[in-house]
Scaffold this active site. Structure first.
Site, PDB file in Angstrom:
ATOM      1  N   TYR A 130      -0.324 -28.846 -22.588  1.00 43.67           N
ATOM      2  CA  TYR A 130      -0.603 -28.769 -21.620  1.00 43.67           C
ATOM      3  C   TYR A 130      -2.465 -28.033 -22.213  1.00 43.67           C
ATOM      4  O   TYR A 130      -3.479 -27.950 -21.286  1.00 43.67           O
ATOM      5  CB  TYR A 130      -0.806 -27.579 -20.921  1.00 43.67           C
ATOM      6  N   ASP A 268       6.716 -23.277 -17.387  1.00 49.20           N
ATOM      7  CA  ASP A 268       6.307 -24.057 -16.407  1.00 49.20           C
ATOM      8  C   ASP A 268       8.002 -24.381 -15.715  1.00 49.20           C
ATOM      9  O   ASP A 268       8.232 -24.133 -14.480  1.00 49.20           O
ATOM     10  CB  ASP A 268       5.700 -25.227 -16.388  1.00 49.20           C
TER      11      ASP A 268
END
Ligand code: NAI
Length: 377
Positions: A130, A268
């Site tokens: 990310y 996540d």
């Protein structure tokens, strides 16, 4: 105490208006010091009033703050900012995303024993895939990188037409997240902390995360921790699980897991899966933390399909508000919010998203649900 808030976009203002009175009232009932709320601008409101979706004034105020709370922020169109949330996380170095997952009685969920789930996930928030280092297929950058990897580093199985993403993970970034998770587990009398990684395949990134995790446990918390196969009554058990196996464990044996520390992508996925297992995707609270700031937030998005319709569920922001009160030392007021929310859900007059999962319930709007929680305080 002073607390900054950002109402947010979409349903943000509505869930904030339903949440704030409940937080103030819970504090009043517990004789807590009232909060001095200060609004900071971000998102659409900021763009309309200042021309910038994330004004410098907002960032400066947050840099000097200990606590803040926010509603969801949309992705600004044509501003040059990829995501306001990512800009906030990176600009404020909010490296730990902390999500407690616990079942609220009365909600129907996809699993048989949701009450066995009581975990707190610490997800690394700034590194991993990310980090935003990505090159589209067939661009000069991707081709150049593929060429470098092939010619200079001897990488053999990389096609020249591949899109390429980079997965940076540092010892410092991993250890500070794991340190926070272990400290939390010890401070809150938790039984175990589990390092969730995919180190069997990604040895130098996720495998290193696992190794760094055991190092932090041994070197910094050695007297108060032990491994799974060691004795030591009352000590925090440190264990690790491979990420795919962890999803299975979370379904089959959730009661064996407590605090989780994990890199960005695993975290996540896992936090949403666990929230769904407890039936509470719309009721999942969270906080993003740096070493100086705890920034609480509703974990869902702006729900554009519900915005302005008085149809959203303010529960996630309310529970994030309860976490804020707890962090400020107002444990009783925090407990009051949680209990009132549970009672309100038990009375079965709930927002549409919850009504859909609760037999015999009737639908109320966002504002009315806020009032029902208020009455139950
Ligand atoms: P979303 O979470 O806004 O919506 C997904 C689904 O959940 C929709 O059906 C929505 O109606 C429902 N939902 C979400 N919150 C709800 C609530 N409080 N009560 C009832 N139903 C609720 O996710 P989506 O559609 O992917 O994203 C919309 C926008 O939000 C995007 O611009 C995205 O970038 C942003 N976003 C912001 C986040 C944040 O500020 N932390 C997190 C996720 C998305």
């Amino acid at each position: 105490m002073k607390v900054n808030y950002i109402k947010g976009d979409g349903i943000g203002p509505e869930i904030w208006e339903a949440t704030r009175p409940a937080l103030d009232e819970a504090l009043r009932l517990e004789n807590g010091a009232p909060i001095e709320w200060t609004e900071l601008l971000a998102g659409e409101k900021a763009r309309e009033e200042t021309g910038e979706p994330l004004p410098e004034e907002t960032m400066n105020a947050l840099k000097g703050a200990r606590f803040a709370i926010k509603g969801p922020l949309g992705t600004p169109v044509g501003s040059g900012i990829r995501s306001l949330n990512v800009a906030l996380r990176q600009g404020l170095d909010l490296y730990a995303c902390v999500r407690p997952v616990q079942y609220i009685e009365g909600l129907s969920t996809p699993v048989k024993h949701p009450e066995k789930i009581d975990m707190v996930i610490f997800r690394e928030n700034t590194e991993d895939v990310y980090a935003g280092i990505e090159f589209a297929a067939l661009t000069p950058e991707a081709k150049k990188l593929a060429e470098f990897l092939r010619d200079s580093l001897g990488v053999k199985n990389l096609s020249g037409d591949a899109a390429i993403g980079v997965k940076p993970m540092t010892e410092r970034g991993s250890k500070r997240l794991i340190r926070k998770a272990l400290q939390y587990a010890l401070d809150n009398g938790r039984k175990s902390a589990t390092l969730v990684h995919k180190g069997n395949i990604m040895k130098f990134t996720e495998g290193a995360f696992r190794q760094w995790g055991y190092e932090v446990a041994r070197e910094e918390f050695g007297a108060r921790t032990r491994l799974e196969n060691e004795d030591g009554e009352g000590k925090l058990i440190i264990k690790d699980r491979i990420a795919d196996a962890m999803f299975q464990e979370a379904l089959l044996r959730p009661e064996e897991y407590d605090v989780i520390a994990t890199p960005n992508l695993n975290g996540d996925y896992l936090s949403d899966a666990l929230a769904a297992q407890t039936g509470g995707l719309g009721l999942a609270p969270g906080v993003n933390m740096s070493d100086s700031l705890a920034f609480f937030e509703a974990t869902h998005g702006t729900a554009p399909n519900l915005a302005g319709k008085d149809a959203a569920n303010p529960g996630s922001l309310m529970l994030s508000g309860a976490m804020l009160l707890e962090a400020m030392g107002e444990k009783k007021a925090a407990g009051r919010i949680r209990k009132a929310l549970r009672k309100a859900i038990g009375q079965k007059r709930v927002p549409a998203d919850l009504a859909g999962q609760m037999e015999g319930s009737s639908v109320v709007g966002c504002r009315e649900f806020g009032e029902i929680v208020g009455e139950n305080l």
